[in-house]
Write a protein that holds these residues in place. Structure first.
Motif, PDB file in Angstrom:
ATOM      1  N   LEU A 149      -6.768 -24.789 -42.876  1.00  0.00           N
ATOM      2  CA  LEU A 149      -6.873 -24.649 -41.425  1.00  0.00           C
ATOM      3  C   LEU A 149      -7.213 -25.777 -40.441  1.00  0.00           C
ATOM      4  O   LEU A 149      -6.683 -25.943 -39.550  1.00  0.00           O
ATOM      5  N   GLY A 150      -8.459 -26.239 -40.931  1.00  0.00           N
ATOM      6  CA  GLY A 150      -9.084 -27.269 -40.261  1.00  0.00           C
ATOM      7  C   GLY A 150      -9.907 -26.706 -39.075  1.00  0.00           C
ATOM      8  O   GLY A 150     -10.277 -27.608 -38.308  1.00  0.00           O
ATOM      9  N   ARG A 151     -10.172 -25.546 -39.161  1.00  0.00           N
ATOM     10  CA  ARG A 151     -11.151 -24.839 -38.102  1.00  0.00           C
ATOM     11  C   ARG A 151     -11.735 -23.841 -38.643  1.00  0.00           C
ATOM     12  O   ARG A 151     -11.260 -22.929 -39.548  1.00  0.00           O
ATOM     13  N   PHE A 152     -12.780 -23.336 -37.882  1.00  0.00           N
ATOM     14  CA  PHE A 152     -13.431 -22.066 -38.368  1.00  0.00           C
ATOM     15  C   PHE A 152     -13.089 -20.898 -37.643  1.00  0.00           C
ATOM     16  O   PHE A 152     -12.260 -20.889 -36.726  1.00  0.00           O
ATOM     17  N   GLY A 153     -13.142 -19.671 -38.139  1.00  0.00           N
ATOM     18  CA  GLY A 153     -12.800 -18.455 -37.544  1.00  0.00           C
ATOM     19  C   GLY A 153     -13.981 -17.805 -36.688  1.00  0.00           C
ATOM     20  O   GLY A 153     -13.565 -17.299 -35.753  1.00  0.00           O
ATOM     21  N   CYS A 154     -15.156 -18.368 -36.902  1.00  0.00           N
ATOM     22  CA  CYS A 154     -16.186 -17.866 -35.852  1.00  0.00           C
ATOM     23  C   CYS A 154     -17.297 -18.810 -35.884  1.00  0.00           C
ATOM     24  O   CYS A 154     -17.390 -19.542 -36.592  1.00  0.00           O
ATOM     25  N   SER A 155     -18.321 -18.603 -35.031  1.00  0.00           N
ATOM     26  CA  SER A 155     -19.357 -19.315 -35.038  1.00  0.00           C
ATOM     27  C   SER A 155     -20.379 -19.467 -36.174  1.00  0.00           C
ATOM     28  O   SER A 155     -21.218 -20.306 -36.496  1.00  0.00           O
ATOM     29  N   SER A 156     -20.185 -18.104 -36.976  1.00  0.00           N
ATOM     30  CA  SER A 156     -21.164 -18.176 -38.162  1.00  0.00           C
ATOM     31  C   SER A 156     -20.677 -18.900 -39.179  1.00  0.00           C
ATOM     32  O   SER A 156     -21.527 -19.108 -39.991  1.00  0.00           O
TER      33      SER A 156
END
Length: 171
Positions: free
Chosen positions: A88-95
């Motif tokens: 995806l190249g991005r996170f799902g959340c800040s954790s």
């Protein structure tokens, strides 16, 4: 800006080529880029920031067991796996930053050249900050010289540190 090839569509791709030291820039639309073969290799349908990040994140696993550990690495908050993140190249959340930290440091070092953000310091008002950064850099360098038993160079660095500390105290 219009495409330099067809002159009809807006230029959405901007290329800079350097061949034998000669720099050439051109701005073209996606359809002309496909015709000229100027799309980024490995991408389908043109350039995508996700494809770029996926390429940076896609480290080839050294062994099948490492590939399994890549799948097993999962954010406990949102459930995103490292493998999904690399696609995806991005996170799902800040954790995700916390759970993928071990894998991110080498990536940040590769992309940015460092794992610590230092930012820019204004020249007119940042004199004290620049002195402090130089002081920290010299202290690290001093530790390395002492560990390597390069005492003459360490003494010169120690003197520079004392000068900087005097300047900081006077400022």
């Amino acid at each position: 800006m219009l495409c330099e090839e067809c002159g009809k569509k807006p230029a959405s791709l901007h290329f800079t080529k350097i061949i034998n030291g000669e720099k050439t820039e051109f701005h073209i639309c996606e359809s002309c880029a496909r015709e000229k073969g100027e799309i980024i290799p490995g991408t389908t349908g043109g350039f995508s920031i996700h494809n770029l990040l996926s390429g940076l994140l896609d480290f080839e696993p050294a062994s099948p067991s490492m590939n399994k550990s890549r799948e097993a690495l999962r954010c406990e908050h949102c459930g995103l796996t490292y493998s999904q993140f690399s696609k995806l190249g991005r996170f799902g959340c800040s954790s995700c930053y916390k759970y993928f930290a071990d894998r991110l440091d080498p990536l940040f070092k590769r992309v940015h050249g460092n794992t610590v953000h230092v930012g820019k310091v204004p020249k007119r008002t940042g004199g004290r900050i620049q002195y402090q950064r130089e002081l920290n850099r010299l202290k690290k360098e001093l530790m390395i010289k002492v560990e390597r038993e390069e005492f003459e160079q360490a003494a010169k660095i120690r003197d520079k540190i004392k000068d900087l500390e005097r300047k900081l105290a006077g400022a």
